[in-house]
Design an enzyme around this catalytic site. Structure first.
Site, PDB file in Angstrom:
ATOM      1  N   HIS A   1       0.853  -1.198   0.000  1.00 21.98           N
ATOM      2  CA  HIS A   1       0.000   0.000   0.000  1.00 21.98           C
ATOM      3  C   HIS A   1       0.891   1.252   0.000  1.00 21.98           C
ATOM      4  O   HIS A   1       1.780   1.395   0.838  1.00 21.98           O
ATOM      5  CB  HIS A   1      -0.934   0.017   1.214  1.00 21.98           C
ATOM      6  CG  HIS A   1      -1.958   1.092   1.113  1.00 21.98           C
ATOM      7  ND1 HIS A   1      -3.186   0.902   0.513  1.00 21.98           N
ATOM      8  CD2 HIS A   1      -1.933   2.393   1.488  1.00 21.98           C
ATOM      9  CE1 HIS A   1      -3.869   2.027   0.537  1.00 21.98           C
ATOM     10  NE2 HIS A   1      -3.126   2.954   1.122  1.00 21.98           N
ATOM     11  N   ALA A   2       0.652   2.143  -0.957  1.00 20.18           N
ATOM     12  CA  ALA A   2       1.540   3.295  -1.151  1.00 20.18           C
ATOM     13  C   ALA A   2       1.594   4.179   0.099  1.00 20.18           C
ATOM     14  O   ALA A   2       0.575   4.413   0.747  1.00 20.18           O
ATOM     15  CB  ALA A   2       1.047   4.120  -2.338  1.00 20.18           C
TER      16      ALA A   2
ATOM     17  N   HIS B   1       0.219  11.953  -5.416  1.00 22.62           N
ATOM     18  CA  HIS B   1      -0.360  11.992  -4.067  1.00 22.62           C
ATOM     19  C   HIS B   1       0.759  11.832  -3.024  1.00 22.62           C
ATOM     20  O   HIS B   1       0.866  12.621  -2.076  1.00 22.62           O
ATOM     21  CB  HIS B   1      -1.396  10.868  -3.923  1.00 22.62           C
ATOM     22  CG  HIS B   1      -1.953  10.725  -2.544  1.00 22.62           C
ATOM     23  ND1 HIS B   1      -3.139  11.294  -2.155  1.00 22.62           N
ATOM     24  CD2 HIS B   1      -1.468  10.097  -1.438  1.00 22.62           C
ATOM     25  CE1 HIS B   1      -3.371  11.021  -0.884  1.00 22.62           C
ATOM     26  NE2 HIS B   1      -2.363  10.291  -0.421  1.00 22.62           N
ATOM     27  N   GLU B   2       1.587  10.830  -3.224  1.00 20.75           N
ATOM     28  CA  GLU B   2       2.657  10.555  -2.239  1.00 20.75           C
ATOM     29  C   GLU B   2       3.682  11.699  -2.207  1.00 20.75           C
ATOM     30  O   GLU B   2       4.138  12.106  -1.147  1.00 20.75           O
ATOM     31  CB  GLU B   2       3.351   9.223  -2.540  1.00 20.75           C
ATOM     32  CG  GLU B   2       2.432   8.006  -2.478  1.00 20.75           C
ATOM     33  CD  GLU B   2       1.626   7.903  -1.192  1.00 20.75           C
ATOM     34  OE1 GLU B   2       2.069   8.427  -0.147  1.00 20.75           O
ATOM     35  OE2 GLU B   2       0.526   7.320  -1.232  1.00 20.75           O
TER      36      GLU B   2
ATOM     37  N   HIS C   1       2.782  14.528  -0.035  1.00 16.12           N
ATOM     38  CA  HIS C   1       3.162  14.343   1.375  1.00 16.12           C
ATOM     39  C   HIS C   1       4.621  14.753   1.584  1.00 16.12           C
ATOM     40  O   HIS C   1       4.955  15.468   2.524  1.00 16.12           O
ATOM     41  CB  HIS C   1       3.021  12.873   1.781  1.00 16.12           C
ATOM     42  CG  HIS C   1       1.609  12.382   1.920  1.00 16.12           C
ATOM     43  ND1 HIS C   1       0.688  12.998   2.716  1.00 16.12           N
ATOM     44  CD2 HIS C   1       0.966  11.294   1.394  1.00 16.12           C
ATOM     45  CE1 HIS C   1      -0.467  12.317   2.670  1.00 16.12           C
ATOM     46  NE2 HIS C   1      -0.320  11.287   1.874  1.00 16.12           N
TER      47      HIS C   1
ATOM     48  N   GLU D   1      -3.454  14.942   2.948  1.00 18.21           N
ATOM     49  CA  GLU D   1      -3.898  14.023   1.894  1.00 18.21           C
ATOM     50  C   GLU D   1      -4.303  14.746   0.615  1.00 18.21           C
ATOM     51  O   GLU D   1      -4.446  14.114  -0.429  1.00 18.21           O
ATOM     52  CB  GLU D   1      -5.084  13.181   2.396  1.00 18.21           C
ATOM     53  CG  GLU D   1      -4.760  12.300   3.598  1.00 18.21           C
ATOM     54  CD  GLU D   1      -3.627  11.324   3.347  1.00 18.21           C
ATOM     55  OE1 GLU D   1      -3.357  11.017   2.170  1.00 18.21           O
ATOM     56  OE2 GLU D   1      -2.988  10.895   4.329  1.00 18.21           O
TER      57      GLU D   1
ATOM     58  N   HIS E   1      -6.485   0.541   5.895  1.00 20.20           N
ATOM     59  CA  HIS E   1      -6.453   1.526   6.969  1.00 20.20           C
ATOM     60  C   HIS E   1      -7.064   1.030   8.273  1.00 20.20           C
ATOM     61  O   HIS E   1      -6.866   1.648   9.307  1.00 20.20           O
ATOM     62  CB  HIS E   1      -7.149   2.806   6.499  1.00 20.20           C
ATOM     63  CG  HIS E   1      -6.534   3.362   5.251  1.00 20.20           C
ATOM     64  ND1 HIS E   1      -6.653   2.743   4.032  1.00 20.20           N
ATOM     65  CD2 HIS E   1      -5.752   4.462   5.047  1.00 20.20           C
ATOM     66  CE1 HIS E   1      -6.007   3.440   3.115  1.00 20.20           C
ATOM     67  NE2 HIS E   1      -5.444   4.487   3.701  1.00 20.20           N
TER      68      HIS E   1
ATOM     69  N   TYR F   1      -9.418  11.477   4.084  1.00 24.10           N
ATOM     70  CA  TYR F   1      -9.510  11.363   2.617  1.00 24.10           C
ATOM     71  C   TYR F   1     -10.799  11.996   2.105  1.00 24.10           C
ATOM     72  O   TYR F   1     -10.829  12.521   0.996  1.00 24.10           O
ATOM     73  CB  TYR F   1      -9.421   9.899   2.181  1.00 24.10           C
ATOM     74  CG  TYR F   1      -8.139   9.241   2.622  1.00 24.10           C
ATOM     75  CD1 TYR F   1      -6.918   9.596   2.054  1.00 24.10           C
ATOM     76  CD2 TYR F   1      -8.134   8.269   3.617  1.00 24.10           C
ATOM     77  CE1 TYR F   1      -5.737   9.005   2.461  1.00 24.10           C
ATOM     78  CE2 TYR F   1      -6.966   7.665   4.031  1.00 24.10           C
ATOM     79  CZ  TYR F   1      -5.766   8.034   3.457  1.00 24.10           C
ATOM     80  OH  TYR F   1      -4.603   7.446   3.868  1.00 24.10           O
TER      81      TYR F   1
HETATM   82  O1  X8Z Z   1      -4.196   5.372   1.330  1.00 22.54           O
HETATM   83  C1  X8Z Z   1      -4.165   6.215   0.458  1.00 22.54           C
HETATM   84  C2  X8Z Z   1      -2.844   6.750  -0.056  1.00 22.54           C
HETATM   85  C3  X8Z Z   1      -1.796   6.766   0.989  1.00 22.54           C
HETATM   86  S1  X8Z Z   1      -2.069   7.969   2.222  1.00 22.54           S
HETATM   87  C4  X8Z Z   1      -2.365   5.888  -1.199  1.00 22.54           C
HETATM   88  N1  X8Z Z   1      -5.330   6.656  -0.102  1.00 22.54           N
HETATM   89  C5  X8Z Z   1      -6.625   6.134   0.308  1.00 22.54           C
HETATM   90  C6  X8Z Z   1      -6.808   4.675  -0.084  1.00 22.54           C
HETATM   91  O2  X8Z Z   1      -6.007   4.157  -0.868  1.00 22.54           O
HETATM   92  O3  X8Z Z   1      -7.769   4.041   0.381  1.00 22.54           O
HETATM   93  C7  X8Z Z   1      -5.455   7.686  -1.119  1.00 22.54           C
HETATM   94  C8  X8Z Z   1      -6.922   7.830  -1.392  1.00 22.54           C
HETATM   95  C9  X8Z Z   1      -7.657   6.993  -0.378  1.00 22.54           C
HETATM   96 ZN    ZN Z   2      -1.803   9.909   1.529  1.00 25.74          ZN
END
Ligand code: X8Z
Ligand code: ZN
Length: 613
Positions: free
Chosen positions: A348-349, A378-379, A382, A406, A506, A516
């Site tokens: 997960h990024a 997105h990254e 940050h 975010e 998450h 988000y």
């Molecule tokens: O988790 C993330 C990022 C890292 S902070 C890739 N996002 C959420 C997800 O993937 O569920 C970005 C958008 C929503």
């Molecule tokens: Zn993020």
């Protein structure tokens, strides 16, 4: 009054307080803690926490890049130390209750209490237990895979996510949808205990439960924040419902109305995403008839033989064009860009700020496609934020609120217009014609489709933390919220031991998710403000701030503030308002709304949340 005005006014006031305190101590009253003591306390607290954050960050980096029993233990031990110090310091800080402190000091004491997403009670066995559970849940997720015939070839999550983008066979989609959800039942008892321990920790800090602790991090009373979310959601909900109506009708055409009922809930495995959180992968099914996609970014990247590192370079170039300094060589040496074949990593990024100074990195299993191109930006958002606020005091080295963190990279990605793609050589020429509905629909499948999901994850967790949802109802309550907010349903009845929330990163990773939702509102507000700063006229979806030093300067001024001021001040720096405002996202998609209304004429929109399964 701005924060700096308040600080100046306080300085005059505080010297008067010091004199009074001195006078009192001369007549041998018991010594009250002084403002100076509070200042020293916070200074020491910040340097102690900073050292522990750095240690914990390094341990977590190694664990995420090399998941083993030992790295789990090391990461948990380092995290336990951060939790122990935070609870200890927060308890000690209550000595200063009742003292008139500067806004800065008051702010830091509040930030101290809300700096972690979970805290254990002060008893050390509970701290290690909680940290151990958290590392274990993360590692179960990170190592998760689905083995279709119970053995042999197994599929990891990135592979299954790619399949979701391409496969149209409902049986195959259903198999991977259900298969991935077999990783999470093992987390359920862990999550139950996690809730007990983290709630006990939050109570020690003076919060009712962990959910209230999360909601207290927005410079307003926790209940006001709940209302604020409701206000924003009510503004964008009609747009979501129009999109849902159109997508459901087109999926009904594709799969038959026996599978996707005309006025029913959409089965969750048909939306092109493992969690049905964004729907861009079903663009081909729902796109305007007679309209070709004007370009396919994935194909453009492939055509130019762009590799994962090149994709990150495009991101860096964008930030450079706004006037930001290039990324340090350590970023390129230490980041993880490609999924290693020889070990388990958390794919997960994520973006990291290892030394809270300049050692920024990303960790991502990059695929050469449009979705990952956006995620890279997105990254990097940050990372550029982290670098910008590195001059602040340690407790201020974070964003104005978590939605800001975010939203930055996403704001930049909104500027990836056809004009931008031509400018950086990915596209040959700006397409002509009046086909912007196609562009907007594609974007809405990412941004608008996400909104209810962005809200519901924490609606579920807040109720779990408060005890409104009990462990036996974890899964049924999750699906009730999925029906209510998203209008989707589980494609197959769920087994009694299922723990579907745990199949979303998450939840085992304990990252609050409302951020988000906020980011999806804020990024359009930032985009509109930066387009104005750049002097760009015309529709928002055709504005790119690429190359604008004016927009870059405005953005940087906000990023450099970190968390030193309440978030409305930061918002005011960039958007000249102190209110989060959903009108920008509504304006962005206005031409699409007109088109969706036309498509939906005669259709029955909306859904019944009570539909079975
Ligand atoms: O988790 C993330 C990022 C890292 S902070 C890739 N996002 C959420 C997800 O993937 O569920 C970005 C958008 C929503
Ligand atoms: Zn993020």
């Amino acid at each position: 009054m701005s924060g700096s005005d308040r600080r100046r006014q306080w300085k005059l006031f505080s010297s008067a307080v010091v004199v009074t305190a001195f006078a009192v101590s001369c007549i041998e009253q018991p010594l009250e803690p002084s403002v100076e003591e509070a200042e020293h306390f916070i200074e020491n607290a910040e340097s102690r926490l900073l050292a522990l954050w750095i240690d914990a960050g390094r341990a977590a980096w190694v664990q995420n890049n090399f998941i083993t029993t030992d790295t789990n233990l090391l990461a948990a031990a380092a995290n336990a130390k951060v939790m122990a110090a935070t609870t200890e310091l927060a308890a000690e800080a209550s000595r200063f209750n009742g003292l008139i402190l500067s806004p800065d000091l008051e702010r830091k004491l509040t930030l101290l209490k809300t700096s972690l997403a979970a805290v254990a009670p002060s008893e050390s066995s509970m701290q290690s237990e909680l940290a151990g559970i958290m590392a274990e849940m993360e590692s179960i997720y990170g190592q998760g895979e689905y083995c279709p015939d119970g053995q042999g070839e197994c599929l990891d999550l990135p592979t299954m996510e790619r399949m979701f983008a391409e496969v149209r066979e409902t049986d195959e989609l259903l198999a991977i949808w259900s298969g991935w959800r077999e990783v999470s039942p093992d987390m359920r008892p862990l999550y139950e205990r996690f809730v007990e321990l983290s709630n006990a920790g939050a109570r020690e800090l003076g919060f009712g439960d962990t959910g209230e602790m999360w909601r207290s991090a927005y410079d307003m009373p926790a209940d006001d924040f709940t209302n604020e979310l409701e206000r924003l959601w009510s503004k964008v909900r009609p747009l979501y419902e129009s999109l849902h109506c159109h997508v459901r009708a087109e999926l009904g055409q594709e799969y038959g109305t026996a599978v996707v009922a005309e006025d029913g809930l959409i089965p969750a495995h048909l939306l092109g995403n493992m969690w049905s959180q964004t729907w861009a992968n079903v663009y081909d099914i729902v796109r305007p008839s007679r309209s070709e996609p004007r370009y396919d970014l994935t194909r453009l990247l492939e055509r130019q033989n762009v590799d994962p590192v090149d994709m990150v370079r495009y991101g860096e170039t964008f930030f450079s064009s706004l006037g930001f300094a290039p990324l340090p060589s350590s970023f390129w040496d230490r980041s993880l860009f490609v999924q290693p074949e020889d070990r388990n990593v958390v794919c997960h990024a994520s973006a990291w700020d290892i030394d809270f100074k300049s050692d920024v990195r990303i960790k991502m299993c990059i695929g050469v496609n449009d979705e990952d191109f956006v995620t890279i930006h997105h990254e990097l958002g940050h990372n550029y934020y982290q670098r910008a606020y590195s001059g602040q005091d340690p407790l201020y080295r974070t964003s104005a609120n978590d939605g800001f963190h975010e939203g930055i990279g996403d704001t930049i990605a909104l500027s990836m217009t056809p004009e931008y793609l031509v400018e950086v050589g990915l596209l040959n020429r700006v397409p002509t014609g009046d086909n912007d509905v196609a562009l907007l629909l594609r974007q809405a499948l990412e941004k608008v489709a996400f909104l209810p999901f962005g809200l519901l994850v924490d609606q579920w967790r807040w109720r779990v933390f408060s005890g409104e949802i009990l462990p036996d109802d974890y899964n049924t309550a999750w699906w009730e919220l999925r029906r209510e907010y998203q209008g989707i349903k589980a494609p197959v009845p769920r087994a009694v031991n299922s723990f579907d929330p745990g199949a979303k990163f998450h939840v085992p990773g304990n990252t609050p998710y409302t951020r988000y939702f906020l980011a999806h509102i804020l990024q359009f507000q930032f985009h509109r403000a930066l387009c104005e700063a750049a002097g760009i006229k015309g529709p928002l979806h055709r504005c790119s701030i690429y190359g604008s030093r004016e927009a870059g300067g405005r953005l940087r001024a906000m990023l450099e503030m970190g968390a030193s001021e309440p978030w409305p001040e930061a918002l005011n720096t960039i958007a000249e308002t102190r209110e989060m405002d959903a009108t920008a996202i509504v304006e962005y998609f206005a031409p699409l709304s007109v088109w969706l209304d036309e498509q939906n004429a005669g259709r029955r929109c909306g859904w019944q949340t009570q539909e079975s399964s």
